[in-house]
Structure formats: structure tokens, C-alpha cells
Design a protein around this motif. Structure first.
Motif: not given
Length: 333
Positions: A222, A229-230, A233-234, A236, A242, A254, A259, A262, A264, A266
Motif C-alpha cells: 500500500d 486501504s480498507e 485489507v478486505r 487479504i 499488509f 482501518l 485483522t 483475517k 493478518c 499490518v
């Protein structure tokens, strides 16, 4: 010598072309006759006092340069007058000569032109650090690149492909999409202009998901931020990474529940901090970049060239997000 300098806070139109005495190197420094200086996004922020580093005025912006050594300061070894070099200096590059600490120099191979040398360190250096150290890229990953047609974005496409990833480029126009495809992008998403309402944000997320495939993006690169950004992320993947690189569209907010859902990460990417803390790793990555350049796996795209007299226009071009590749100011003479 001539230098394009900022004397007061403001945009590129406030810069003045000044006549100055030729600089003299101090101990451990060299004077470089600048042949090319690339423009990077921090240059647009620094002159407006919007960057984390605020040099004392007056100063010339321009942090990434290539040229030849004009003079050596006391104690400098391993370099000679006339050597072809490139360097990152923070500021001072938009001038016919620049004082550079000798430990920031890299030799520029004879078969690499000055504009290319001035276009390699910041964009590709940021990206190789981001992908390897923060994104832990591996062959077979799917990577979504936002802002993919700028200098940093194109470096992400090329390095992503060099490391075996499938790359989806997200850009704002068909013209930029063509540039991304030429750089090797496997697929392209063209997004609209923010701000987005809830429905538009959801629609963009669906575009990203469709392009990335059912598994999602293992890495989101990014460079844009803001409302873009959001939706990324959706899209990912489970345990995706990220990478927060920049935010010309604004600092994103966000929903952190994403997070969790997922699982995930950041990850912030502060390349300047990495250079200061891990100089040996930085130098090793620069050597790796030269290897990739020689192998033809990366090739900085210099999209626009300006003279020093046109330096204000060069900065405005980047600030207005019109650049597709690197913008370079070349010194005449």
C-alpha cells in the motif's frame, strides 16, 4: 554553482534558483558533480514542512542523485576524483554540486546511465526491504500493489515478479494500467477517485477480491493509503501481510476487527530507519539490486526528464500524481 532551494514553507512554485559558491568537502566527505537527481514523494512533503525531517532553510530538496566525484575531503579513501557514483543524501540533490558523506556513496557501473542510477536506491531499495524483510515474500505468493504505476509501484511489480509472485496492479486509469502491464503485472484493477462512500468501498473490495482470487492477497503493498486501504485489507489472505509504505491519499483508518478475522499482519515500512539501523543489510540489498538490474529483471522506468531550471515543474508533476515511473532532473553541462 546553481541550486534550486526552498527559502520558506510552500509548494514547488516557491522554490528559487540560486547562484552559490562551489561547495568544499569536509572531513569524510566528497563533492559530487550532480548529473541526475530523481524526485521522490518525500521531496514534495519536505518543502511544505509535512515530512518527519525538517532541514534548516535554505536548502535544496532532492535526496537521490548520481554523478561524478569532483573533490575529496580529508580522510576519504577508496574513491578518486572522476569516479561515477550514486547516493542518498536526504536533501541537496537539486544542485549542480552536492556534498555527500563518503560512506553514503555507491559505485555506479559504467554501463548504467546517470538517470537510472538516480532512480534505483529509494524506490527499489524501499521495495526490496519491504518485500523481503517485512512481507517475507516467497514464490507463489499473490501480491496486490496499490498505486502501481508510480516509481515505487513499478518497482514492486518488477521485484514481485523477480521473486516469483503473482502481481495484481491497482491504478487509477487505463493509461497507467498499460504501464503496469508493461512492467509485468499479471492483472490490473482500475479504481475510481476517493473519497468513497460505503457502497463504493465495498465495490472496490469486490474488485480486489475478484482479481486476487479465492485465496486473497498474501501481500498488500500500500503506497496510497486513504480510502483505498480498507478495501485492500478486505481482500487479504489468511495470515496475509499488509505493508504500509505511504499515504498520499491520506492516513487510513482501518477497522481492526478485519485483522482479527483475517489473522493478518499490518507492517510499517520505514526504509530510512532500516538504513540507519542496519547499514550492512542495506548495502547487501543494494548489491542484490545491481545483480537484478544486470540480469534484466528490473529496469527503472524514467518517464519524464527535466532540467534544473524546470525543477519546480518536476516536483509538481509528482505532487499532482501525474507521474508514471520516475521523474528525473538532469543537470546540463
Amino acid at each position: 554553482m546553481k541550486a534550486l532551494r526552498t527559502h520558506a514553507v510552500g509548494g514547488p512554485e516557491t522554490l528559487k534558483l540560486d547562484d552559490l559558491p562551489d561547495p568544499v568537502p569536509g572531513a569524510g566527505e566528497v563533492v559530487v558533480r550532480v548529473r541526475a537527481c530523481s524526485i521522490n514523494f518525500p521531496d514534495t512533503l519536505m518543502i511544505r514542512d509535512l515530512y518527519q525531517f525538517k532541514p534548516e532553510r535554505p536548502y535544496a530538496p532532492g535526496s537521490e542523485l548520481a554523478g561524478t566525484i569532483e573533490a575529496l575531503g580529508e580522510g576519504v579513501t577508496g574513491w578518486s576524483v572522476g569516479d561515477r557514483v550514486m547516493a542518498m543524501i536526504g536533501n541537496g540533490g537539486l544542485a549542480e554540486m552536492a556534498v555527500v558523506p563518503a560512506d553514503r556513496l555507491f559505485a555506479l557501473p559504467a554501463d548504467v546511465d546517470f538517470a537510472t542510477g538516480a532512480s534505483l536506491l529509494m524506490t527499489y531499495g524501499t521495495t526490496i526491504h519491504a518485500l523481503k524483510d517485512r512481507g517475507h515474500i516467497k514464490a507463489g505468493d499473490t501480491m496486490l500493489v496499490l498505486g502501481a504505476a508510480g516509481g515505487v509501484g513499478l518497482s514492486a511489480i518488477e521485484l514481485g515478479k523477480a521473486y516469483g509472485a503473482r502481481v495484481i496492479a491497482a491504478v487509477s486509469s487505463e493509461e497507467k494500467a498499460q504501464v503496469a502491464r508493461q512492467a509485468g503485472a499479471d492483472e490490473v484493477v482500475i479504481y475510481g477517485r476517493a473519497p468513497f462512500d460505503k457502497a463504493q468501498s465495498k465495490a472496490l473490495a469486490e474488485q480486489f477480491k475478484a482479481a486476487c482470487g479465492p485465496g486473497g492477497a498474501n501481500i498488500v503493498y500500500d503506497i496510497v493509503g486513504g480510502d483505498y486501504s480498507e478495501p485492500a485489507v478486505r481482500a487479504i489472505a489468511w495470515e496475509g501481510r499488509f505493508l504500509v509504505v505511504g499515504f498520499p491519499a491520506g492516513i487510513a483508518k482501518l477497522p481492526l476487527n478485519l485483522t482479527l478475522l483475517k489473522s493478518c499482519d499490518v507492517c510499517g515500512v520505514f526504509w530510512g530507519g532500516f538504513i540507519a539501523r542496519e547499514p550492512d543489510n542495506f548495502k547487501a540489498q543494494v548489491a542484490e539490486l545491481f545483480g537484478l538490474l544486470k540480469a534484466g529483471k528490473i529496469n527503472p522506468r524514467v518517464s519524464q526528464r527535466f532540467t534544473l531550471d524546470e525543477g519546480r515543474e518536476a516536483i509538481a508533476t509528482l505532487e499532482n500524481r501525474q507521474a508514471m515511473g520516475k521523474v528525473v532532473v538532469e543537470m546540463i553541462g
